[in-house]
Motif scaffolding. Structure first.
Motif, PDB file in Angstrom:
ATOM      1  N   THR A 173      24.573  -5.548  38.920  1.00  0.00           N
ATOM      2  CA  THR A 173      25.939  -5.482  39.435  1.00  0.00           C
ATOM      3  C   THR A 173      26.899  -5.046  38.334  1.00  0.00           C
ATOM      4  N   HIS A 180      32.432 -10.203  40.441  1.00  0.00           N
ATOM      5  CA  HIS A 180      30.989 -10.314  40.664  1.00  0.00           C
ATOM      6  C   HIS A 180      30.359 -11.350  39.747  1.00  0.00           C
ATOM      7  N   HIS A 204      26.583  -0.984  46.559  1.00  0.00           N
ATOM      8  CA  HIS A 204      27.545  -0.998  45.451  1.00  0.00           C
ATOM      9  C   HIS A 204      28.101   0.394  45.179  1.00  0.00           C
TER      10      HIS A 204
END
Length: 122
Positions: A32, A26, A14
Protein backbone atom coordinates in the motif's frame (compact mmCIF):
# COMPACT_ATOMS: atom_id res chain seq x y z
CA UNK A 1 -19.37 0.77 9.76
CA UNK A 2 -22.07 2.58 7.84
CA UNK A 3 -23.86 5.90 7.96
CA UNK A 4 -24.62 9.02 5.98
CA UNK A 5 -20.96 10.11 6.11
CA UNK A 6 -19.37 6.71 5.36
CA UNK A 7 -19.10 5.09 1.96
CA UNK A 8 -18.46 1.36 2.06
CA UNK A 9 -17.21 -0.36 -1.07
CA UNK A 10 -15.85 -3.78 -1.91
CA UNK A 11 -12.45 -4.07 -3.53
CA UNK A 12 -11.15 -1.05 -5.43
CA UNK A 13 -7.74 -1.21 -7.16
CA UNK A 14 -5.14 1.08 -5.59
CA UNK A 15 -3.83 2.10 -9.02
CA UNK A 16 -7.27 3.44 -9.92
CA UNK A 17 -8.32 4.93 -6.57
CA UNK A 18 -5.19 6.52 -5.10
CA UNK A 19 -4.44 9.02 -7.90
CA UNK A 20 -7.94 10.43 -7.38
CA UNK A 21 -7.35 11.12 -3.68
CA UNK A 22 -6.19 14.32 -1.96
CA UNK A 23 -4.29 12.10 0.49
CA UNK A 24 -4.25 8.41 1.31
CA UNK A 25 -4.82 7.11 4.84
CA UNK A 26 -3.52 3.56 5.03
CA UNK A 27 -2.05 0.89 7.28
CA UNK A 28 1.50 1.45 5.94
CA UNK A 29 2.09 -2.02 4.61
CA UNK A 30 4.80 -2.30 1.95
CA UNK A 31 2.38 -2.78 -0.96
CA UNK A 32 0.00 0.00 0.00
CA UNK A 33 2.92 2.33 0.69
CA UNK A 34 4.32 1.60 -2.77
CA UNK A 35 0.91 2.14 -4.38
CA UNK A 36 0.58 5.50 -2.66
CA UNK A 37 4.04 6.57 -3.77
CA UNK A 38 3.29 5.54 -7.38
CA UNK A 39 0.05 7.58 -7.19
CA UNK A 40 1.91 10.74 -6.18
CA UNK A 41 -0.33 11.76 -3.29
CA UNK A 42 0.48 12.62 0.34
CA UNK A 43 0.12 9.86 2.91
CA UNK A 44 -1.24 9.60 6.42
CA UNK A 45 0.03 6.24 7.65
CA UNK A 46 -1.71 4.49 10.53
CA UNK A 47 0.78 1.72 11.34
CA UNK A 48 -0.54 -1.18 13.34
CA UNK A 49 1.65 -4.25 12.86
CA UNK A 50 4.73 -5.93 11.45
CA UNK A 51 6.81 -3.65 9.18
CA UNK A 52 4.26 -0.81 9.13
CA UNK A 53 6.20 1.43 11.57
CA UNK A 54 9.22 1.20 9.26
CA UNK A 55 7.20 2.20 6.17
CA UNK A 56 5.38 4.97 8.05
CA UNK A 57 8.71 6.43 9.15
CA UNK A 58 10.04 6.09 5.60
CA UNK A 59 7.08 8.07 4.20
CA UNK A 60 7.83 10.82 6.71
CA UNK A 61 11.55 10.87 5.83
CA UNK A 62 10.68 10.99 2.12
CA UNK A 63 8.65 14.14 2.77
CA UNK A 64 5.26 12.81 1.62
CA UNK A 65 3.71 12.51 5.08
CA UNK A 66 3.36 14.76 8.13
CA UNK A 67 4.03 11.65 10.23
CA UNK A 68 2.27 8.53 11.36
CA UNK A 69 -0.81 8.32 13.54
CA UNK A 70 -0.23 5.07 15.47
CA UNK A 71 -3.34 2.91 15.70
CA UNK A 72 -3.22 2.97 19.50
CA UNK A 73 -3.41 6.80 19.36
CA UNK A 74 -5.99 7.04 16.58
CA UNK A 75 -8.85 9.45 17.19
CA UNK A 76 -11.02 11.58 14.94
CA UNK A 77 -9.17 14.71 16.08
CA UNK A 78 -5.69 13.28 15.43
CA UNK A 79 -6.68 11.87 12.04
CA UNK A 80 -8.35 15.16 11.05
CA UNK A 81 -5.25 17.13 12.06
CA UNK A 82 -2.96 14.80 10.08
CA UNK A 83 -5.21 14.91 7.01
CA UNK A 84 -5.40 18.68 7.12
CA UNK A 85 -1.64 18.95 7.40
CA UNK A 86 -1.12 16.45 4.55
CA UNK A 87 -3.55 18.22 2.23
CA UNK A 88 -2.92 21.85 3.22
CA UNK A 89 0.89 21.70 2.99
CA UNK A 90 1.86 21.96 -0.69
CA UNK A 91 5.31 20.50 -0.04
CA UNK A 92 3.83 17.06 0.73
CA UNK A 93 2.00 16.90 -2.62
CA UNK A 94 4.97 18.32 -4.50
CA UNK A 95 7.35 15.77 -3.03
CA UNK A 96 4.86 12.94 -3.63
CA UNK A 97 4.44 13.93 -7.27
CA UNK A 98 8.21 14.20 -7.78
CA UNK A 99 8.72 10.73 -6.33
CA UNK A 100 5.91 9.29 -8.47
CA UNK A 101 7.59 10.69 -11.58
CA UNK A 102 10.92 9.19 -10.51
CA UNK A 103 9.35 5.80 -9.77
CA UNK A 104 7.53 5.78 -13.12
CA UNK A 105 10.85 6.32 -14.89
CA UNK A 106 12.62 3.45 -13.16
CA UNK A 107 13.22 0.10 -14.82
CA UNK A 108 13.01 -1.96 -11.64
CA UNK A 109 12.95 -5.32 -13.40
CA UNK A 110 15.94 -4.35 -15.53
CA UNK A 111 17.91 -3.31 -12.45
CA UNK A 112 17.20 -6.66 -10.79
CA UNK A 113 18.23 -8.59 -13.91
CA UNK A 114 21.47 -6.61 -14.10
CA UNK A 115 22.21 -7.17 -10.40
CA UNK A 116 21.59 -10.92 -10.67
CA UNK A 117 23.80 -10.97 -13.76
CA UNK A 118 26.62 -9.32 -11.83
CA UNK A 119 26.24 -11.76 -8.94
CA UNK A 120 26.27 -14.78 -11.23
CA UNK A 121 29.25 -13.48 -13.22
CA UNK A 122 27.18 -13.01 -16.36
Amino acid sequence: MTGDDVLTVDEVPHHWLFPRMAAVVHHAGAGTTAAGLRAGVPAVPVPAQMDAPFWAARLTRLGVSPGPVPLRDLSADRLTAALRQATDTPAFRGRAQALATRIAGEDGAGAVVAAVGRLSGG
